[in-house]
Scaffold this active site. Structure first.
Site, PDB file in Angstrom:
ATOM      1  N   ARG A 107       0.941  -1.340  -0.053  1.00 17.10           N
ATOM      2  CA  ARG A 107      -0.007   0.049   0.100  1.00 17.10           C
ATOM      3  C   ARG A 107       0.782   1.200   0.098  1.00 17.10           C
ATOM      4  NH1 ARG A 107      -4.442   0.388   4.553  1.00 17.10           N
ATOM      5  NH2 ARG A 107      -2.937   1.097   5.947  1.00 17.10           N
ATOM      6  N   GLU A 117     -16.197   5.875   5.808  1.00 16.67           N
ATOM      7  CA  GLU A 117     -15.475   5.424   6.826  1.00 16.67           C
ATOM      8  C   GLU A 117     -15.306   6.315   8.197  1.00 16.67           C
ATOM      9  OE1 GLU A 117     -11.316   4.866   5.814  1.00 16.67           O
ATOM     10  OE2 GLU A 117     -11.395   6.487   4.567  1.00 16.67           O
ATOM     11  N   LYS A 148      -2.731   6.906   0.995  1.00 17.92           N
ATOM     12  CA  LYS A 148      -2.479   7.063   2.164  1.00 17.92           C
ATOM     13  C   LYS A 148      -1.237   8.321   2.589  1.00 17.92           C
ATOM     14  CE  LYS A 148      -2.201   4.680   6.864  1.00 17.92           C
ATOM     15  NZ  LYS A 148      -3.256   5.211   7.537  1.00 17.92           N
TER      16      LYS A 148
HETATM   17  N1  PMP Z   1      -9.110   4.558   6.965  1.00 18.02           N
HETATM   18  C1  PMP Z   1      -8.390   5.572   7.433  1.00 18.02           C
HETATM   19  C2  PMP Z   1      -8.752   6.906   6.917  1.00 18.02           C
HETATM   20  C3  PMP Z   1      -7.141   5.367   8.105  1.00 18.02           C
HETATM   21  O1  PMP Z   1      -6.236   6.045   8.218  1.00 18.02           O
HETATM   22  C4  PMP Z   1      -6.750   3.964   8.364  1.00 18.02           C
HETATM   23  C5  PMP Z   1      -5.630   3.535   8.932  1.00 18.02           C
HETATM   24  N2  PMP Z   1      -5.177   4.316  10.538  1.00 18.02           N
HETATM   25  C6  PMP Z   1      -7.645   3.032   8.036  1.00 18.02           C
HETATM   26  C7  PMP Z   1      -9.069   3.496   7.521  1.00 18.02           C
HETATM   27  C8  PMP Z   1      -7.667   1.373   8.461  1.00 18.02           C
HETATM   28  O2  PMP Z   1      -6.555   0.950   7.822  1.00 18.02           O
HETATM   29  P1  PMP Z   1      -5.786  -0.201   8.369  1.00 18.02           P
HETATM   30  O3  PMP Z   1      -6.435  -1.226   8.779  1.00 18.02           O
HETATM   31  O4  PMP Z   1      -4.800  -0.500   7.219  1.00 18.02           O
HETATM   32  O5  PMP Z   1      -4.928   0.408   9.336  1.00 18.02           O
END
Ligand code: PMP
Length: 283
Positions: free
Chosen positions: A50, A182, A149
């Site tokens: 990622r 989300e 990200k």
């Molecule tokens: N959505 C956002 C906006 C995030 O920043 C994150 C990570 N903190 C997630 C979802 C969750 O992703 P992950 O399970 O890969 O940590």
């Protein structure tokens, strides 16, 4: 604390980057949050993938190989003697002029910070979270793809401000279509008609590593999983709801916008999935 910057280790006080770094000036860079269990980084390959995808999407060339990155992460954990902890991986665009041109930036900074976990208080996992819907909208993919990200988290931060001012640790963001996207740092799931549902990857979400792990675990447990567009109504009438993320793992949500979800207590499927998730982290 020893912090990795471009192959060298610095004490916290001396771990610095230039004020001309476009990571600082413009949020021009990418990052990852990873977690170590028993001295091993969970889903390391997925996070590396990622990170490289995020960098590729913003035309940022990471100056080291994936193998060098993996070795540096493991070395940083070892040096800091962290077996259970959190790792923050950052790649900045590097120092440039005060103009926007990223191609004048010469020295991208690769930074690795290994730290103790800053978790939600333990009792929140037992009583569950209250959340609110924020008025801040998730960035539409036509403007900037939320699957990147990037170092600019203002969108999530604005929603977090709304949540905190409403007395909630988390806030739900909708996308430009008014669908559920989300939370500020976590993906969202609901249980409805005994089926697990979560917004699809094109609903303006970050495609969470934990999200994907939980989907796989649920399928293995024989639970039907649907990646499907949801509205606030779906959350309001859900049997159960929980959030997933690297730091949070899997945390129950028991109310949204002052509406009780299900019984108002963490549900049995959420608990079962959390247990299965913990087993997965120990593999
Ligand atoms: N959505 C956002 C906006 C995030 O920043 C994150 C990570 N903190 C997630 C979802 C969750 O992703 P992950 O399970 O890969 O940590």
């Amino acid at each position: 604390m020893k912090i990795y910057i471009n192959g060298e280790y610095f004490d916290k006080e001396n771990a610095k980057i230039s004020v001309f770094d476009h990571g600082f000036l413009y949020g021009n860079g990418v990052f990852e949050g990873l977690r170590a269990y028993n001295g091993k980084v969970f889903k390391l390959e997925e996070h590396i993938e990622r990170l490289w995808d995020s960098a590729g999407s913003i035309a940022l060339e990471i100056p080291i190989t994936r193998k060098e990155m993996v070795d540096a992460i493991n070395q940083t954990l070892k040096l800091n003697d962290i077996k259970e902890g959190y790792v923050r991986l950052i790649v900045t665009r590097g120092g440039g002029t005060l103009g926007l041109n990223p191609f004048e930036c010469t020295n991208p900074q690769v930074i690795i910070i290994a730290a103790q976990l800053a978790l939600y208080p333990k009792d929140l996992y037992e009583v569950g979270l209250d959340i609110v819907t924020a008025s801040t909208m998730r960035m539409p993919p036509a403007a900037l793809d939320p699957r990147i990200k990037s170092l600019n988290y203002l969108n999530s931060i604005m929603a977090k401000v709304e949540g905190l001012r409403a007395g909630c640790e988390e806030a739900l963001l909708l996308n430009h279509k008014g669908e559920v996207a989300e939370c500020t740092g976590d993906n969202i799931f609901i249980l409805r008609n005994d089926e697990l549902m979560t917004p699809p990857t094109d609903a303006s979400i970050l495609e969470g590593v934990t999200r994907n792990v939980v989907i796989a675990i649920a399928k293995k447990l024989g639970i039907v999983v649907k990646e499907i567009a949801l509205t606030r109504h779906d959350i309001y009438v859900a049997q159960e709801c929980f959030l997933t993320g690297t730091a949070a793992e899997l945390i129950p949500v028991v109310s949204i916008d002052s509406r009780k979800i299900g019984t108002g207590k963490p549900g049995p499927v959420t608990k079962k999935l959390l247990e299965a998730f913990h087993l997965e982290t120990q593999k």
